[in-house]
Scaffold this motif. Structure first.
Motif, PDB file in Angstrom:
ATOM      1  N   GLU A  22     -26.997 -12.643 -38.190  1.00 45.81           N
ATOM      2  CA  GLU A  22     -28.201 -12.055 -38.791  1.00 45.81           C
ATOM      3  C   GLU A  22     -27.847 -10.857 -39.678  1.00 45.81           C
ATOM      4  OE1 GLU A  22     -32.014  -9.733 -37.035  1.00 45.81           O
ATOM      5  OE2 GLU A  22     -31.612 -11.702 -36.147  1.00 45.81           O
ATOM      6  N   ILE A  23     -26.908 -10.050 -39.245  1.00 48.16           N
ATOM      7  CA  ILE A  23     -26.538  -8.860 -40.015  1.00 48.16           C
ATOM      8  C   ILE A  23     -25.575  -9.195 -41.160  1.00 48.16           C
ATOM      9  CG2 ILE A  23     -24.469  -7.922 -38.875  1.00 48.16           C
ATOM     10  CD1 ILE A  23     -25.904  -5.252 -38.746  1.00 48.16           C
ATOM     11  N   ASN A  24     -24.760 -10.249 -40.988  1.00 43.68           N
ATOM     12  CA  ASN A  24     -23.715 -10.553 -41.973  1.00 43.68           C
ATOM     13  C   ASN A  24     -24.058 -11.744 -42.865  1.00 43.68           C
ATOM     14  OD1 ASN A  24     -20.903 -12.128 -42.493  1.00 43.68           O
ATOM     15  ND2 ASN A  24     -20.582  -9.910 -42.566  1.00 43.68           N
ATOM     16  N   GLY A  25     -24.713 -12.753 -42.300  1.00 48.66           N
ATOM     17  CA  GLY A  25     -25.114 -13.916 -43.080  1.00 48.66           C
ATOM     18  C   GLY A  25     -23.998 -14.895 -43.399  1.00 48.66           C
ATOM     19  N   LYS A  26     -22.840 -14.710 -42.778  1.00 50.20           N
ATOM     20  CA  LYS A  26     -21.710 -15.609 -43.022  1.00 50.20           C
ATOM     21  C   LYS A  26     -21.188 -16.164 -41.698  1.00 50.20           C
ATOM     22  CE  LYS A  26     -20.358 -13.560 -47.348  1.00 50.20           C
ATOM     23  NZ  LYS A  26     -19.304 -13.127 -48.198  1.00 50.20           N
ATOM     24  N   TYR A  27     -20.320 -17.140 -41.818  1.00 49.19           N
ATOM     25  CA  TYR A  27     -19.699 -17.827 -40.675  1.00 49.19           C
ATOM     26  C   TYR A  27     -19.170 -16.825 -39.643  1.00 49.19           C
ATOM     27  CZ  TYR A  27     -16.764 -21.382 -38.440  1.00 49.19           C
ATOM     28  OH  TYR A  27     -16.180 -22.241 -37.554  1.00 49.19           O
ATOM     29  N   ILE A  28     -19.444 -17.077 -38.366  1.00 46.35           N
ATOM     30  CA  ILE A  28     -19.035 -16.196 -37.273  1.00 46.35           C
ATOM     31  C   ILE A  28     -18.095 -16.953 -36.334  1.00 46.35           C
ATOM     32  CG2 ILE A  28     -19.820 -14.787 -35.322  1.00 46.35           C
ATOM     33  CD1 ILE A  28     -20.868 -13.787 -38.039  1.00 46.35           C
ATOM     34  N   SER A  29     -16.936 -16.353 -36.062  1.00 47.32           N
ATOM     35  CA  SER A  29     -15.995 -16.899 -35.076  1.00 47.32           C
ATOM     36  C   SER A  29     -15.916 -15.919 -33.914  1.00 47.32           C
ATOM     37  CB  SER A  29     -14.604 -17.064 -35.685  1.00 47.32           C
ATOM     38  OG  SER A  29     -14.635 -17.957 -36.770  1.00 47.32           O
ATOM     39  N   ILE A  30     -16.075 -16.436 -32.711  1.00 46.33           N
ATOM     40  CA  ILE A  30     -15.962 -15.612 -31.511  1.00 46.33           C
ATOM     41  C   ILE A  30     -14.815 -16.171 -30.688  1.00 46.33           C
ATOM     42  CG2 ILE A  30     -17.112 -14.823 -29.408  1.00 46.33           C
ATOM     43  CD1 ILE A  30     -19.791 -15.171 -30.918  1.00 46.33           C
ATOM     44  N   TYR A  31     -13.783 -15.353 -30.522  1.00 37.50           N
ATOM     45  CA  TYR A  31     -12.599 -15.761 -29.770  1.00 37.50           C
ATOM     46  C   TYR A  31     -12.513 -14.927 -28.504  1.00 37.50           C
ATOM     47  CZ  TYR A  31     -11.208 -17.892 -34.223  1.00 37.50           C
ATOM     48  OH  TYR A  31     -11.162 -18.632 -35.376  1.00 37.50           O
ATOM     49  N   ILE A  32     -12.390 -15.614 -27.384  1.00 37.04           N
ATOM     50  CA  ILE A  32     -12.303 -14.949 -26.089  1.00 37.04           C
ATOM     51  C   ILE A  32     -11.012 -15.392 -25.420  1.00 37.04           C
ATOM     52  CG2 ILE A  32     -13.365 -14.679 -23.819  1.00 37.04           C
ATOM     53  CD1 ILE A  32     -16.071 -15.281 -25.252  1.00 37.04           C
ATOM     54  N   LEU A  33     -10.179 -14.412 -25.098  1.00 36.04           N
ATOM     55  CA  LEU A  33      -8.933 -14.681 -24.394  1.00 36.04           C
ATOM     56  C   LEU A  33      -9.124 -14.253 -22.948  1.00 36.04           C
ATOM     57  CD1 LEU A  33      -5.989 -15.595 -24.548  1.00 36.04           C
ATOM     58  CD2 LEU A  33      -5.374 -13.258 -25.161  1.00 36.04           C
ATOM     59  N   GLY A  34      -8.997 -15.202 -22.045  1.00 38.97           N
ATOM     60  CA  GLY A  34      -9.217 -14.930 -20.629  1.00 38.97           C
ATOM     61  C   GLY A  34      -7.927 -14.878 -19.850  1.00 38.97           C
ATOM     62  N   SER A  35      -8.012 -14.220 -18.709  1.00 37.97           N
ATOM     63  CA  SER A  35      -6.850 -14.158 -17.829  1.00 37.97           C
ATOM     64  C   SER A  35      -6.554 -15.566 -17.296  1.00 37.97           C
ATOM     65  CB  SER A  35      -7.120 -13.203 -16.662  1.00 37.97           C
ATOM     66  OG  SER A  35      -7.959 -13.825 -15.705  1.00 37.97           O
TER      67      SER A  35
END
Length: 180
Positions: free
Chosen positions: A80-93
């Motif tokens: 909503e704030i950026n208007g471009k493609y969003i990647s969310i990367y989560i590295l877990g233990s």
């Protein structure tokens, strides 16, 4: 100085663990970083050369459908704030459990990747740094960064113990002046 090192390490992990090859130009501005705070995410948000956002965080908690919904809402706010493609990367233990993940439905163009650290090298790193201190060798920036990451790398059940050992080692390092 350690913040810069963390960013460089984060970029290497993003590239290697999540197969990300877009050019990252740096951290997104403070207003975008505040979205992570708003959603109680301990994430760093990077920006690519084309203005796309990449959120990266390390998690030790288990992930279930409720957590996925929180991540989706976080991604939608970023979009909503950026208007471009969003990647969310989560590295877990390595001990993080991923339970009953449902399909994610969103109007925002989101990519959510969750990867687990392949194994815990926490004790090997702790032994290596302890050995350096016993030999009274000066520790460089990478050694100090590794020391700070040991509790994050360790098994869930050993985190308290690892924090205590790292604090004892840090006290010894500063007392003996073993920082380059």
């Amino acid at each position: 100085m350690n913040e810069k090192k963390f960013d460089e390490t984060s970029l290497v992990l993003i590239e290697n663990m999540f197969d990300e090859h877009r050019k990252i130009v740096g951290l997104a501005d403070e207003s975008i970083q505040k979205i992570a705070e708003k959603h109680q995410r301990s994430a760093d948000i990077f920006i690519t050369e084309h203005g796309e956002l990449i959120s990266y965080e390390i998690m030790t908690d288990d992930i279930n459908n409720n957590e996925i919904d929180k991540i989706r809402k976080y991604g939608e706010d970023l979009y909503e704030i950026n208007g471009k493609y969003i990647s969310i990367y989560i590295l877990g233990s390595p001990h993080m459990k991923i339970n009953g993940i449902k399909e994610i439905v969103s109007d925002a163009p989101l990519l959510i990747k969750i990867s687990q650290m392949p194994q815990s090298d926490a004790y090997d790193v702790l032994r290596h740094i302890t050995d350096l201190v016993k030999r009274k060798q000066k520790l460089n920036e990478e050694d100090l960064f590794a020391l700070s990451m040991i509790p994050q790398m360790g098994p869930k059940e050993d985190k308290r113990h690892l924090r205590i050992e790292c604090l004892k080692l840090w006290k010894e390092i500063t007392k003996k002046g073993l920082i380059q």
